[in-house]
Design a protein around this motif. Structure first.
Motif, PDB file in Angstrom:
ATOM      1  N   GLU A  98      -8.009  -5.880   7.568  1.00 56.39           N
ATOM      2  CA  GLU A  98      -7.556  -5.060   6.822  1.00 56.39           C
ATOM      3  C   GLU A  98      -7.543  -3.837   7.452  1.00 56.39           C
ATOM      4  O   GLU A  98      -6.537  -2.825   6.383  1.00 56.39           O
ATOM      5  CB  GLU A  98      -7.867  -5.650   5.174  1.00 56.39           C
ATOM      6  N   PHE A  99      -8.389  -2.975   6.959  1.00 56.78           N
ATOM      7  CA  PHE A  99      -9.157  -1.757   7.236  1.00 56.78           C
ATOM      8  C   PHE A  99      -8.378  -0.959   9.213  1.00 56.78           C
ATOM      9  O   PHE A  99      -7.591  -0.016   8.105  1.00 56.78           O
ATOM     10  CB  PHE A  99     -10.116  -1.357   7.089  1.00 56.78           C
TER      11      PHE A  99
ATOM     12  N   LYS B  22      -3.182   0.484  -4.030  1.00 56.18           N
ATOM     13  CA  LYS B  22      -3.169  -1.141  -3.574  1.00 56.18           C
ATOM     14  C   LYS B  22      -2.220  -1.763  -4.212  1.00 56.18           C
ATOM     15  O   LYS B  22      -3.304  -2.064  -5.492  1.00 56.18           O
ATOM     16  CB  LYS B  22      -3.849  -1.217  -3.262  1.00 56.18           C
TER      17      LYS B  22
ATOM     18  N   PHE C  24     -10.529  -2.156   0.318  1.00 53.53           N
ATOM     19  CA  PHE C  24     -10.243  -3.102   1.277  1.00 53.53           C
ATOM     20  C   PHE C  24     -11.379  -3.883   2.022  1.00 53.53           C
ATOM     21  O   PHE C  24     -12.824  -3.803   1.592  1.00 53.53           O
ATOM     22  CB  PHE C  24     -10.932  -2.368   2.906  1.00 53.53           C
TER      23      PHE C  24
ATOM     24  N   TYR D 167       0.881  -0.808  -0.215  1.00 56.14           N
ATOM     25  CA  TYR D 167      -0.197   0.195  -0.205  1.00 56.14           C
ATOM     26  C   TYR D 167       0.668   1.581  -0.031  1.00 56.14           C
ATOM     27  O   TYR D 167       1.855   1.239   0.788  1.00 56.14           O
ATOM     28  CB  TYR D 167      -0.402  -0.221   0.675  1.00 56.14           C
TER      29      TYR D 167
END
Length: 161
Positions: free
Chosen positions: A58-59, A139, A53, A26
């Protein structure tokens, strides 16, 4: 036997300025703000997309690691479709959302989604005008690209720093 469709994140590293999570790198672009379409084009140039996401984990990881980098809201890859549904620019369906209070408002001129950086809405999502220039998050996937060490190495991530 080498399986080109399955690679572990531990086999990769992200270039300086990128953050590794799972099989993805990212990048938070905070200096060169762009509208949604131009931000997506920049991410595509780097063989990625604006960030999608797919889980709270992950977020939360990314927000926790880079919350200091965001001074203002930032584009991510979520965009409203003609039928009113939302879809990620990388083609994934929406499994996870973090909408802010009263969002999405679904106003006619608010078809793209950004993430708030400022408190009290830090980390929540807002549908907004796609033409506004904002920071953005790219990403890049390394988890699905075939790679034979020394022969078909993953592409280097450059150009956004």
């Amino acid at each position: 036997m080498f399986n080109p469709g399955f690679l572990l994140a531990a086999d990769f590293h992200c270039d300086s300025g990128y953050l590794l999570y799972g099989n993805f790198c990212y990048f938070f672009e905070i200096e060169d703000v762009k509208n949604w379409a131009n931000a997506e084009a920049e991410c595509v140039k780097e063989q990625g997309h604006l960030a999608s996401f797919h889980s709270e984990e992950e977020f939360s990881f990314l927000i926790g690691e880079r919350s200091d980098a965001l001074r203002d809201s930032a584009w991510m890859g979520l965009r409203r479709q003609g039928d009113g549904s939302y879809k990620w620019s990388d083609g994934w369906p929406v499994f996870f959302t973090q909408w802010g209070p009263g969002e999405p408002s679904n106003l006619q001129d608010e078809g793209c989604v950004s993430m708030h950086a400022a408190f009290p809405f830090h980390g929540t999502w807002n549908d907004t005008d796609c033409a506004v220039a904002k920071s953005y998050i790219c990403k890049i996937s390394y988890g699905t690209a075939p790679s034979v060490p020394g022969f078909d190495d993953p592409p280097r991530l450059t150009g956004l720093v």
